[in-house]
Design a protein around this motif. Structure first.
Motif, PDB file in Angstrom:
ATOM      1  N   ARG A  66      21.014  28.115  32.389  1.00 40.60           N
ATOM      2  CA  ARG A  66      21.118  29.575  32.414  1.00 40.60           C
ATOM      3  C   ARG A  66      19.801  30.283  32.684  1.00 40.60           C
ATOM      4  O   ARG A  66      19.695  31.489  32.490  1.00 40.60           O
ATOM      5  N   LYS A  95      18.544  28.724  37.965  1.00 40.37           N
ATOM      6  CA  LYS A  95      18.434  27.749  39.056  1.00 40.37           C
ATOM      7  C   LYS A  95      19.441  28.060  40.163  1.00 40.37           C
ATOM      8  O   LYS A  95      19.077  28.154  41.331  1.00 40.37           O
ATOM      9  N   THR A  96      20.704  28.210  39.782  1.00 45.03           N
ATOM     10  CA  THR A  96      21.737  28.444  40.790  1.00 45.03           C
ATOM     11  C   THR A  96      21.490  29.770  41.512  1.00 45.03           C
ATOM     12  O   THR A  96      21.627  29.878  42.725  1.00 45.03           O
ATOM     13  N   ARG A  97      21.071  30.771  40.744  1.00 46.63           N
ATOM     14  CA  ARG A  97      20.813  32.075  41.346  1.00 46.63           C
ATOM     15  C   ARG A  97      19.710  31.975  42.390  1.00 46.63           C
ATOM     16  O   ARG A  97      19.760  32.591  43.455  1.00 46.63           O
ATOM     17  N   PHE A 153      13.374  37.077  42.592  1.00 45.55           N
ATOM     18  CA  PHE A 153      13.981  38.349  42.953  1.00 45.55           C
ATOM     19  C   PHE A 153      15.315  38.523  42.226  1.00 45.55           C
ATOM     20  O   PHE A 153      15.923  37.542  41.813  1.00 45.55           O
TER      21      PHE A 153
HETATM   22  N1  LIG Z   1      17.253  35.974  40.028  1.00 42.80           N
HETATM   23  C1  LIG Z   1      18.294  36.443  39.306  1.00 42.80           C
HETATM   24  N2  LIG Z   1      18.858  37.614  39.640  1.00 42.80           N
HETATM   25  C2  LIG Z   1      19.896  38.088  38.939  1.00 42.80           C
HETATM   26  N3  LIG Z   1      20.444  37.484  37.867  1.00 42.80           N
HETATM   27  C3  LIG Z   1      19.921  36.319  37.494  1.00 42.80           C
HETATM   28  C4  LIG Z   1      18.825  35.716  38.180  1.00 42.80           C
HETATM   29  N4  LIG Z   1      18.545  34.549  37.617  1.00 42.80           N
HETATM   30  C5  LIG Z   1      19.430  34.407  36.616  1.00 42.80           C
HETATM   31  N5  LIG Z   1      20.250  35.472  36.517  1.00 42.80           N
HETATM   32  C6  LIG Z   1      21.330  35.666  35.517  1.00 42.80           C
HETATM   33  O1  LIG Z   1      21.358  34.527  34.688  1.00 42.80           O
HETATM   34  C7  LIG Z   1      22.604  33.863  34.778  1.00 42.80           C
HETATM   35  C8  LIG Z   1      22.384  32.375  34.777  1.00 42.80           C
HETATM   36  O2  LIG Z   1      21.728  32.006  35.931  1.00 42.80           O
HETATM   37  P1  LIG Z   1      22.100  30.665  36.704  1.00 42.80           P
HETATM   38  O3  LIG Z   1      21.408  30.713  38.006  1.00 42.80           O
HETATM   39  O4  LIG Z   1      23.572  30.444  36.720  1.00 42.80           O
HETATM   40  O5  LIG Z   1      21.413  29.600  35.737  1.00 42.80           O
HETATM   41  P2  LIG Z   1      21.345  28.032  35.848  1.00 42.80           P
HETATM   42  O6  LIG Z   1      21.868  27.625  37.184  1.00 42.80           O
HETATM   43  O7  LIG Z   1      19.894  27.734  35.659  1.00 42.80           O
HETATM   44  O8  LIG Z   1      22.173  27.505  34.723  1.00 42.80           O
HETATM   45  C9  LIG Z   1      23.249  34.380  36.043  1.00 42.80           C
HETATM   46  O9  LIG Z   1      24.638  34.350  35.960  1.00 42.80           O
HETATM   47  C10 LIG Z   1      22.697  35.748  36.157  1.00 42.80           C
HETATM   48  O10 LIG Z   1      23.465  36.628  35.366  1.00 42.80           O
END
Ligand SMILES: Nc1ncnc2c1ncn2[C@@H]1O[C@H](COP(=O)(O)OP(=O)(O)O)[C@@H](O)[C@H]1O
Ligand SMILES: [Mg+2]
Length: 459
Positions: free
Chosen positions: A155, A158-160, A342
């Motif tokens: 959370r 990473k995916t974002r 970003f």
């Molecule tokens: N760069 C970003 N811009 C907007 N929201 C973000 C960003 N990074 C994280 N978030 C928020 O955090 C949540 C978790 O991010 P995510 O990328 O799914 O985490 P991970 O893949 O690391 O588990 C997203 O659903 C979003 O709400």
């Protein structure tokens, strides 16, 4: 938990009453999710809240903790802090177990303010967005980054980050994208239909196709007497596109596909293949081998310990990042850069999926999802059936339905091939967490269910 008695508090402390409540509730929720609480037989609280002027001190009843070390660990402090906007946390175990949490989130005095992603700022069609740095917004060419590993706790973004990379490369229109999200396309499915984008369900097939493409390029290079893609493209009228292979959740890469992937990463560099691989578990064997096969650029979002940072970046540092989403450390070309990713919005799924998914989640579904969080994410049909007072067939049917909708992984197996069960995916985790409003009644219910499950597993 004792309600905070405002009449006894100094004005300064009572101004933080809301925060204090939030801190106490989040802590309790995390303790339950991580299965650290011994179910109480009386109304005795797990901890007392002791408000100080600048922080809330939680004083634990050690008898209510299953594992005191786990509560005192950096890992627990890290996950709690990241769910509380990076608030500073200290744990102590001198004459009692204490957890201290600052009321105020950290002031970000380093000037790294998250900026919305603006694709019109893309410096070239193959540049991808990294984030705000103290030298301004940073974009890097995927050709320069070569091969990328993205690691970091759950959370943290990473995916974002990958969404940002994909959106920029689609916008640029030069690279060919091959996308696999490890979750039946629930993340990257939204990009299918774009020119130059292949969203793959079968990773193995996609890898074979890429190997063929690389082999073709080997032949073309030989004919042209060149040894790199830029050299080839500077001489030939028909340019070869960079191939960007984006993999999320590397831990879900089927074992059978790992050799092909490792081979591609090791061989593909000179021929324009650029893998970008994200994982929460960079110490997994497959990822370790990939790292050795040369993922030269490393990006770490906040992690709990210097050891995690070491595994991702090859050096400590990411454990000291402010624990806010999108904060990252990048090692690239012998440089180390801190950035704030970003703000990236993701397009709606083109299909009717969100609506139908909503209706798939009944109240009971949501309860089950939250229950799974207390079981380290495992869906064990017998345990779930017991906890909810249904038959086993009900639980099995639910697990199959959830596997189809991308809420559970397929049945995982140990080295000997024995089934371990299905595990919850990030998508379901998100549903479970987002639906939670932290109210005390919910938590009491959950404590009850966990207790029921424990009783039935003892019997
Ligand atoms: N760069 C970003 N811009 C907007 N929201 C973000 C960003 N990074 C994280 N978030 C928020 O955090 C949540 C978790 O991010 P995510 O990328 O799914 O985490 P991970 O893949 O690391 O588990 C997203 O659903 C979003 O709400
Ligand atoms: Mg993710």
């Amino acid at each position: 938990m004792n309600p905070l008695n405002n009449s006894l508090l100094t004005p300064q402390v009572s101004a933080y009453g809301g925060y204090a409540q939030q801190i106490a509730e989040r802590t309790m929720r995390m303790l339950i999710q991580q299965d650290l609480v011994v179910p109480g037989t009386t109304n005795a609280p797990v901890f007392y809240s002791w408000p100080r002027p600048d922080r809330l001190v939680l004083v634990f009843d050690p008898m209510r903790l299953k594992n005191i070390e786990a509560v005192l660990s950096k890992r627990f402090a890290h996950s709690l802090s990241s769910s509380l906007n990076g608030r500073r946390i200290a744990t102590t175990n001198t004459r009692g177990v204490f957890l201290q949490v600052a009321y105020e989130p950290p002031k970000i005095g380093d000037g790294l303010k998250a900026q919305p992603l603006d694709l019109s700022q893309q410096p070239s069609p193959v540049h991808v967005p990294i984030g705000a740095t103290n030298k301004g917004p940073l974009w890097l060419s995927i050709l320069d980054m070569d091969a990328v590993l993205v690691g970091g706790s759950r959370r943290m973004g990473k995916t974002r980050f990958l969404h940002g990379v994909i959106q920029a490369l689609i916008h640029g229109g030069e690279a060919k994208l091959i996308l696999w999200d490890g979750k039946d396309n629930v993340e990257f499915g939204r990009y299918s239909g774009h020119r130059n984008v292949r969203v793959v369900s079968e990773l193995g097939q996609a890898l074979q196709k890429l190997i063929q493409e690389i082999t073709q390029r080997v032949g073309l290079f030989r004919q042209a007497g060149v040894s790199s893609l830029p050299e080839y493209n500077s001489r030939q009228p028909d340019k070869l596109a960079p191939l960007v292979l984006v993999i999320d959740e590397a831990a879900f890469i089927p074992e059978a596909d790992q050799p092909a992937l490792i081979n591609l990463v090791a061989r593909g560099g000179a021929f324009g293949l650029h893998p970008i691989i994200a994982t929460q578990k960079p110490d997994a064997q497959a990822v370790q081998t990939l790292i050795k096969a040369n993922l030269s650029t490393r990006i770490a979002l906040p992690v709990p310990t210097h050891w995690d940072s070491q595994v991702i970046l090859g050096r400590p540092g990411a454990e000291k990042l402010t624990k806010i989403k999108g904060r990252l450390l990048l090692t690239w070309n012998a440089r180390l850069v801190e950035a704030q990713s970003f703000i990236i919005s993701i397009p709606e799924m083109p299909s009717e999926k969100p609506a139908s998914r909503q209706s798939l989640m009944t109240d009971e579904d949501l309860q089950v999802a939250r229950f799974l969080l207390t079981q380290e994410g495992w869906f064990q049909a017998a345990t779930v059936a017991d906890a909810f007072g249904h038959g086993r067939e009900w639980a099995v049917a639910l697990s199959q339905r959830w596997e189809r909708t991308g809420y559970l992984t397929p049945v995982q197996r140990d080295e000997k091939g024995h089934p371990l069960g299905r595990k919850i995916t990030d998508t379901l985790r998100r549903e479970a967490e987002s639906g939670e409003d932290g109210n005390m009644e919910n938590m009491a219910n959950m404590e009850n269910l966990v207790f029921k499950a424990q009783v039935s597993s003892i019997q």
